[in-house]
Design a protein around this motif. Structure first.
Motif, short mmCIF file in Angstrom:
data_model
loop_
_atom_site.label_atom_id
_atom_site.label_comp_id
_atom_site.label_asym_id
_atom_site.label_seq_id
_atom_site.Cartn_x
_atom_site.Cartn_y
_atom_site.Cartn_z
N TRP A 1 17.70 74.59 6.82
CA TRP A 1 17.45 73.24 7.32
C TRP A 1 17.74 72.23 6.23
N TYR A 2 18.38 71.15 6.60
CA TYR A 2 18.71 70.07 5.66
C TYR A 2 18.12 68.78 6.20
N SER A 3 17.67 67.93 5.28
CA SER A 3 17.13 66.68 5.78
C SER A 3 18.15 65.57 5.56
N LEU A 4 18.35 64.81 6.62
CA LEU A 4 19.36 63.77 6.64
C LEU A 4 18.65 62.42 6.73
N ARG A 5 18.87 61.58 5.74
CA ARG A 5 18.23 60.26 5.70
C ARG A 5 19.02 59.32 6.60
N VAL A 6 18.30 58.63 7.50
CA VAL A 6 18.97 57.73 8.44
C VAL A 6 18.18 56.42 8.54
N ILE A 7 18.76 55.44 9.22
CA ILE A 7 18.06 54.18 9.44
C ILE A 7 16.91 54.44 10.41
N ALA B 1 22.00 74.33 9.51
CA ALA B 1 23.41 74.69 9.34
C ALA B 1 23.56 75.87 8.40
N ASP B 2 24.72 76.49 8.49
CA ASP B 2 25.08 77.57 7.59
C ASP B 2 25.46 76.93 6.25
N PRO B 3 24.74 77.27 5.16
CA PRO B 3 25.01 76.62 3.87
C PRO B 3 26.47 76.74 3.43
N TYR B 4 27.14 77.84 3.81
CA TYR B 4 28.53 78.03 3.36
C TYR B 4 29.49 77.16 4.14
N ALA B 5 29.08 76.76 5.34
CA ALA B 5 29.98 75.97 6.17
C ALA B 5 29.75 74.47 5.98
N LEU B 6 28.64 74.12 5.32
CA LEU B 6 28.32 72.71 5.13
C LEU B 6 29.17 72.20 3.97
N ASN B 7 30.48 72.13 4.21
CA ASN B 7 31.42 71.73 3.17
C ASN B 7 31.61 70.22 3.15
N GLU C 1 26.10 67.15 -2.03
CA GLU C 1 25.82 68.59 -2.07
C GLU C 1 24.44 68.79 -1.46
N PRO C 2 24.35 68.82 -0.14
CA PRO C 2 23.04 68.88 0.51
C PRO C 2 22.14 70.00 -0.03
N VAL C 3 20.89 69.65 -0.29
CA VAL C 3 19.90 70.61 -0.78
C VAL C 3 19.10 71.08 0.43
N ALA C 4 19.04 72.40 0.61
CA ALA C 4 18.29 72.94 1.75
C ALA C 4 16.80 72.72 1.54
N MET C 5 16.09 72.52 2.63
CA MET C 5 14.63 72.38 2.56
C MET C 5 14.04 73.76 2.33
N GLU D 1 8.51 74.26 4.25
CA GLU D 1 8.50 72.84 4.57
C GLU D 1 9.11 72.60 5.96
N ALA D 2 10.26 73.22 6.21
CA ALA D 2 10.92 73.08 7.51
C ALA D 2 10.01 73.62 8.61
N ASN D 3 9.39 74.77 8.37
CA ASN D 3 8.52 75.37 9.38
C ASN D 3 7.30 74.50 9.65
N ARG D 4 6.80 73.85 8.59
CA ARG D 4 5.62 73.00 8.76
C ARG D 4 5.96 71.85 9.71
N LEU D 5 7.12 71.21 9.47
CA LEU D 5 7.53 70.08 10.32
C LEU D 5 7.84 70.55 11.73
#
Length: 181
Positions: free
Chosen positions: A6-12, A70-76, A97-101, A105-109
């Protein structure tokens, strides 16, 4: 498939749902479905009492963030650029270079999201002992009283109502009263 992170994406903030739809269209258009597997806006179900009716809505647990599985290897670079260049998207945690959660943490959310679906009812504005409420339903309709006891589990209140100048204890459910402003 099991190695997806899981990756966290900052948005408006306030645009999460719209952005989620855009990302999903982008995934579909570029045929990334096999490695960008989920896009989630973490919300929980909450309710308010509005004019005696229960109004359920989704409350954002993490305003300004969307979770992307996402698959970390495909998140190019190509995928990251395509997602972060969408309107109202700021960046992934870890920028280019997205850092995986952490899984916990992901499970908690995500757990909060699931729990909320099961539990169903979390009151946004809880009733508080000593608070004055107006009865909007039942034999004591239109009476005003003070809350003596709140039973969150049974969704019941004990309210002291003045009848002929004497305090009388009445048991009501949350739907039968509304807060006095």
């Amino acid at each position: 498939m099991a190695d997806n992170k899981w990756y966290s994406l900052r948005v408006i903030s306030g645009k999460e749902k719209k952005i989620k739809e855009r990302i999903e269209k982008e995934i579909e258009r570029n045929d990334w479905g096999s490695y960008v597997t989920k896009v989630v806006v973490p919300t929980e179900k909450v309710y308010k009492i509005r004019s005696g009716k229960k109004v359920i809505s989704d409350r954002n647990i993490l305003p300004g963030y969307i979770l992307v599985e996402a698959d970390p290897y495909a998140l190019n670079a190509e995928v990251v650029d395509a997602i972060t260049s969408l309107p109202n998207v700021i960046h992934f945690l870890g920028k280019n270079e997205p850092v995986a959660m952490r899984e916990s943490e992901a499970n908690r959310l995500l757990g909060k999201v699931d729990e909320s679906l099961e539990a169903g009812d979390t009151m946004i504005e809880p009733f508080i002992e000593g608070e004055t409420v107006k009865i909007v339903d039942g034999p004591f309709n239109e009476f005003v009283g003070d809350i003596q006891e709140v039973n969150e589990e049974k969704k019941k209140l004990k309210v002291i109502v003045k009848i002929f100048g004497r305090g009388t204890e009445v048991e009501l459910n949350f739907m039968q009263v509304e807060k006095q402003s």
